[in-house]
Design a protein around this motif. Structure first.
Motif, PDB file in Angstrom:
ATOM      1  N   HIS A   1       0.813  -1.218   0.000  1.00  0.00           N
ATOM      2  CA  HIS A   1       0.000   0.000   0.000  1.00  0.00           C
ATOM      3  C   HIS A   1       0.850   1.275   0.000  1.00  0.00           C
ATOM      4  CE1 HIS A   1      -3.729  -2.249   0.456  1.00  0.00           C
ATOM      5  NE2 HIS A   1      -3.063  -3.038   1.267  1.00  0.00           N
ATOM      6  N   GLY A   2       2.095   1.143  -0.420  1.00  0.00           N
ATOM      7  CA  GLY A   2       2.938   2.320  -0.634  1.00  0.00           C
ATOM      8  C   GLY A   2       3.409   3.019   0.622  1.00  0.00           C
ATOM      9  N   LEU A   3       3.567   2.281   1.730  1.00  0.00           N
ATOM     10  CA  LEU A   3       3.976   2.887   2.988  1.00  0.00           C
ATOM     11  C   LEU A   3       5.468   2.671   3.249  1.00  0.00           C
ATOM     12  CD1 LEU A   3       1.080   1.685   5.334  1.00  0.00           C
ATOM     13  CD2 LEU A   3       1.167   3.738   3.894  1.00  0.00           C
ATOM     14  N   ALA A   4       6.062   3.598   3.968  1.00  0.00           N
ATOM     15  CA  ALA A   4       7.407   3.396   4.503  1.00  0.00           C
ATOM     16  C   ALA A   4       7.293   2.514   5.745  1.00  0.00           C
ATOM     17  CB  ALA A   4       8.035   4.732   4.865  1.00  0.00           C
ATOM     18  N   ILE A   5       8.405   1.908   6.150  1.00  0.00           N
ATOM     19  CA  ILE A   5       8.381   1.067   7.352  1.00  0.00           C
ATOM     20  C   ILE A   5       9.746   1.056   8.016  1.00  0.00           C
ATOM     21  CG2 ILE A   5       8.771  -1.033   5.995  1.00  0.00           C
ATOM     22  CD1 ILE A   5       7.047  -2.510   8.140  1.00  0.00           C
ATOM     23  N   LEU A   6       9.744   1.238   9.342  1.00  0.00           N
ATOM     24  CA  LEU A   6      10.960   1.258  10.140  1.00  0.00           C
ATOM     25  C   LEU A   6      10.976   0.073  11.096  1.00  0.00           C
ATOM     26  CD1 LEU A   6      11.092   5.041  11.135  1.00  0.00           C
ATOM     27  CD2 LEU A   6      12.213   3.928   9.193  1.00  0.00           C
ATOM     28  N   ASP A   7      12.150  -0.489  11.285  1.00  0.00           N
ATOM     29  CA  ASP A   7      12.322  -1.609  12.200  1.00  0.00           C
ATOM     30  C   ASP A   7      12.305  -1.115  13.646  1.00  0.00           C
ATOM     31  OD1 ASP A   7      12.823  -4.191  13.073  1.00  0.00           O
ATOM     32  OD2 ASP A   7      14.993  -4.045  12.764  1.00  0.00           O
ATOM     33  N   GLY A   8      12.133  -2.055  14.587  1.00  0.00           N
ATOM     34  CA  GLY A   8      12.125  -1.734  16.008  1.00  0.00           C
ATOM     35  C   GLY A   8      13.513  -1.439  16.548  1.00  0.00           C
ATOM     36  N   VAL A   9      13.585  -1.197  17.848  1.00  0.00           N
ATOM     37  CA  VAL A   9      14.834  -0.770  18.485  1.00  0.00           C
ATOM     38  C   VAL A   9      15.702  -1.954  18.868  1.00  0.00           C
ATOM     39  CG1 VAL A   9      13.752   1.325  19.374  1.00  0.00           C
ATOM     40  CG2 VAL A   9      13.834  -0.732  20.818  1.00  0.00           C
ATOM     41  N   TRP A  10      16.982  -1.662  19.080  1.00  0.00           N
ATOM     42  CA  TRP A  10      17.948  -2.609  19.629  1.00  0.00           C
ATOM     43  C   TRP A  10      18.224  -2.167  21.058  1.00  0.00           C
ATOM     44  CZ3 TRP A  10      20.440  -7.119  18.761  1.00  0.00           C
ATOM     45  CH2 TRP A  10      21.650  -7.358  19.434  1.00  0.00           C
ATOM     46  N   ASN A  11      17.992  -3.043  22.031  1.00  0.00           N
ATOM     47  CA  ASN A  11      18.040  -2.658  23.438  1.00  0.00           C
ATOM     48  C   ASN A  11      19.428  -2.666  24.059  1.00  0.00           C
ATOM     49  OD1 ASN A  11      15.136  -2.463  23.671  1.00  0.00           O
ATOM     50  ND2 ASN A  11      15.082  -4.690  23.615  1.00  0.00           N
ATOM     51  N   GLU A  12      20.329  -3.527  23.553  1.00  0.00           N
ATOM     52  CA  GLU A  12      21.637  -3.712  24.184  1.00  0.00           C
ATOM     53  C   GLU A  12      22.621  -2.665  23.662  1.00  0.00           C
ATOM     54  OE1 GLU A  12      21.829  -5.817  26.612  1.00  0.00           O
ATOM     55  OE2 GLU A  12      19.805  -6.581  26.228  1.00  0.00           O
ATOM     56  N   ILE A  13      22.606  -1.500  24.268  1.00  0.00           N
ATOM     57  CA  ILE A  13      23.403  -0.375  23.777  1.00  0.00           C
ATOM     58  C   ILE A  13      24.887  -0.705  23.706  1.00  0.00           C
ATOM     59  CG2 ILE A  13      24.073   2.018  24.234  1.00  0.00           C
ATOM     60  CD1 ILE A  13      21.347   2.415  25.557  1.00  0.00           C
ATOM     61  N   ALA A  14      25.387  -1.479  24.659  1.00  0.00           N
ATOM     62  CA  ALA A  14      26.819  -1.780  24.701  1.00  0.00           C
ATOM     63  C   ALA A  14      27.241  -2.796  23.640  1.00  0.00           C
ATOM     64  CB  ALA A  14      27.199  -2.297  26.087  1.00  0.00           C
ATOM     65  N   ASP A  15      26.296  -3.527  23.062  1.00  0.00           N
ATOM     66  CA  ASP A  15      26.624  -4.558  22.075  1.00  0.00           C
ATOM     67  C   ASP A  15      26.574  -3.955  20.666  1.00  0.00           C
ATOM     68  OD1 ASP A  15      26.959  -6.787  20.510  1.00  0.00           O
ATOM     69  OD2 ASP A  15      25.250  -7.908  21.327  1.00  0.00           O
ATOM     70  N   GLU A  16      27.658  -3.315  20.280  1.00  0.00           N
ATOM     71  CA  GLU A  16      27.695  -2.628  18.991  1.00  0.00           C
ATOM     72  C   GLU A  16      27.665  -3.616  17.831  1.00  0.00           C
ATOM     73  OE1 GLU A  16      30.978   0.063  18.864  1.00  0.00           O
ATOM     74  OE2 GLU A  16      30.391   1.108  20.704  1.00  0.00           O
ATOM     75  N   ALA A  17      28.362  -4.732  17.973  1.00  0.00           N
ATOM     76  CA  ALA A  17      28.397  -5.720  16.890  1.00  0.00           C
ATOM     77  C   ALA A  17      27.010  -6.310  16.655  1.00  0.00           C
ATOM     78  CB  ALA A  17      29.392  -6.827  17.224  1.00  0.00           C
ATOM     79  N   GLY A  18      26.293  -6.583  17.731  1.00  0.00           N
ATOM     80  CA  GLY A  18      24.941  -7.105  17.596  1.00  0.00           C
ATOM     81  C   GLY A  18      24.016  -6.105  16.937  1.00  0.00           C
ATOM     82  N   PHE A  19      24.196  -4.834  17.283  1.00  0.00           N
ATOM     83  CA  PHE A  19      23.375  -3.786  16.685  1.00  0.00           C
ATOM     84  C   PHE A  19      23.619  -3.690  15.183  1.00  0.00           C
ATOM     85  CE2 PHE A  19      23.081   0.746  15.396  1.00  0.00           C
ATOM     86  CZ  PHE A  19      21.704   0.871  15.469  1.00  0.00           C
ATOM     87  N   VAL A  20      24.879  -3.698  14.780  1.00  0.00           N
ATOM     88  CA  VAL A  20      25.205  -3.628  13.352  1.00  0.00           C
ATOM     89  C   VAL A  20      24.610  -4.822  12.616  1.00  0.00           C
ATOM     90  CG1 VAL A  20      27.075  -3.719  11.666  1.00  0.00           C
ATOM     91  CG2 VAL A  20      27.264  -2.211  13.661  1.00  0.00           C
ATOM     92  N   ARG A  21      24.729  -6.002  13.225  1.00  0.00           N
ATOM     93  CA  ARG A  21      24.173  -7.200  12.591  1.00  0.00           C
ATOM     94  C   ARG A  21      22.670  -7.058  12.382  1.00  0.00           C
ATOM     95  NH1 ARG A  21      24.595 -10.521  16.585  1.00  0.00           N
ATOM     96  NH2 ARG A  21      22.380 -10.321  17.112  1.00  0.00           N
ATOM     97  N   GLU A  22      21.959  -6.573  13.412  1.00  0.00           N
ATOM     98  CA  GLU A  22      20.507  -6.451  13.270  1.00  0.00           C
ATOM     99  C   GLU A  22      20.129  -5.371  12.258  1.00  0.00           C
ATOM    100  OE1 GLU A  22      17.799  -7.485  16.563  1.00  0.00           O
ATOM    101  OE2 GLU A  22      17.164  -5.375  16.432  1.00  0.00           O
ATOM    102  N   CYS A  23      20.908  -4.287  12.177  1.00  0.00           N
ATOM    103  CA  CYS A  23      20.665  -3.278  11.137  1.00  0.00           C
ATOM    104  C   CYS A  23      20.789  -3.904   9.754  1.00  0.00           C
ATOM    105  CB  CYS A  23      21.660  -2.125  11.268  1.00  0.00           C
ATOM    106  SG  CYS A  23      21.342  -0.981  12.627  1.00  0.00           S
TER     107      CYS A  23
END
Length: 292
Positions: free
Chosen positions: A187-209
């Motif tokens: 239906h032509g909408l933009a969509i954003l993923d949810g948040v990553w909670n583990e701020i200190a886990d940078e590698a995990g955040f990059v992987r989920e992005c």
């Protein structure tokens, strides 16, 4: 079609004046001024006035400004609608949207409250019922009252309401993520993923992005400024992909290829649909470059 980068969307507590001021200098594509989860009940009224004043003041540059209001089933939601509808935000973000009817009713209420014609509505997708109704909620974008133009995944609330665990790879949630993505794109909408909670886990955040990018999300919601740069990097088109897209576009623009559905470029068969995809990729890359 106007292309707007939405790689990074940073939640900022509406009750924190310093955070709001800092948001004017950050490299996030979207700033979400939050009146809901990030604000304690006894600070709701103060935060509402502070956010309205900040949005009216402006100074956020090219950043898209969203205001997440409280739900209409709370003591604060109706007043949020009345006082923030005309503040000039780009988007009013509605929490816990679970069906199309409530979305339409809220849009009509915002219009009566004086919401500017160019202000859009986005829906938080964060309840089990929303997952079951994703298609009909997205289809409500065709109803002019909704002004619906995007979804934001609320994965923490989904975990709370369903009991699903948020684990690496998010296997328990992938079906819901892709259902909402398919509904949004249909239906032509933009969509954003949810948040990553583990701020200190940078590698995990990059992987989920990277996982969210590969799924097809436009960007990701964030809870800390340190997440902006890696998120922007993950969701920015790679230089080699942009260069290849430009080659495909140029090839299909040649007079001899005007009626062809597929051609060979550098030993690869390429269809016209790849040129269409390439145009969007190049438009995003150009929009990002224009912000630099």
């Amino acid at each position: 079609m106007t292309i707007r980068p939405r790689r990074s969307a940073l939640y900022m507590p509406g009750s924190n004046a310093r955070a709001i001021e800092k948001a004017r200098t950050l490299a996030a594509d979207i700033v979400i001024l939050d009146l809901e989860d990030a604000v304690a009940p006894d600070a709701k009224e103060m935060a509402r006035g502070q956010v309205a004043a900040a949005v009216r003041q402006g100074g956020f540059g090219p950043r898209e400004i969203m205001v997440r209001i409280n739900g209409l089933d709370t003591p604060w939601g109706a007043t949020d609608l009345a006082e923030l509808a005309g503040c000039g935000a780009d988007v009013i973000l509605l929490p816990k949207v679970s069906d199309a009817a409530s979305l339409i009713a809220t849009g009509e209420a915002l219009a009566k409250a004086g919401m500017a014609d160019n202000t859009r509505i986005w829906a938080m997708m964060e309840t089990p019922l929303a997952m079951l109704n994703a298609g009909s909620i997205a289809a409500a974008a065709s109803h002019p009252a909704t002004r619906l133009s995007g979804f934001v995944m609320g994965t923490n609330d989904l975990a709370k309401e369903t009991g699903a665990r948020i684990v690496p790879g998010r296997a328990p949630m992938n079906a819901w993520l892709m259902t909402c993505l398919a509904a949004a794109r249909a239906h032509g909408l933009a969509i954003l993923d949810g948040v990553w909670n583990e701020i200190a886990d940078e590698a995990g955040f990059v992987r989920e992005c990277q996982e969210a990018r590969d799924m097809g999300f436009d960007g990701k919601t964030l809870i800390h400024p340190n997440q902006i740069a890696p998120c922007n990097a993950a969701f920015s088109p790679a230089d080699k992909d942009v260069a290849w897209a430009r080659i495909i576009i140029a090839a299909f623009e040649q007079p001899e290829n005007a009626t062809k559905g597929a051609i060979q470029i550098e030993g690869r068969m390429v269809e016209r649909l790849h040129a269409d995809m390439g145009k969007r990729l190049v438009a995003i890359a150009d929009a990002i470059a224009a912000r630099a």
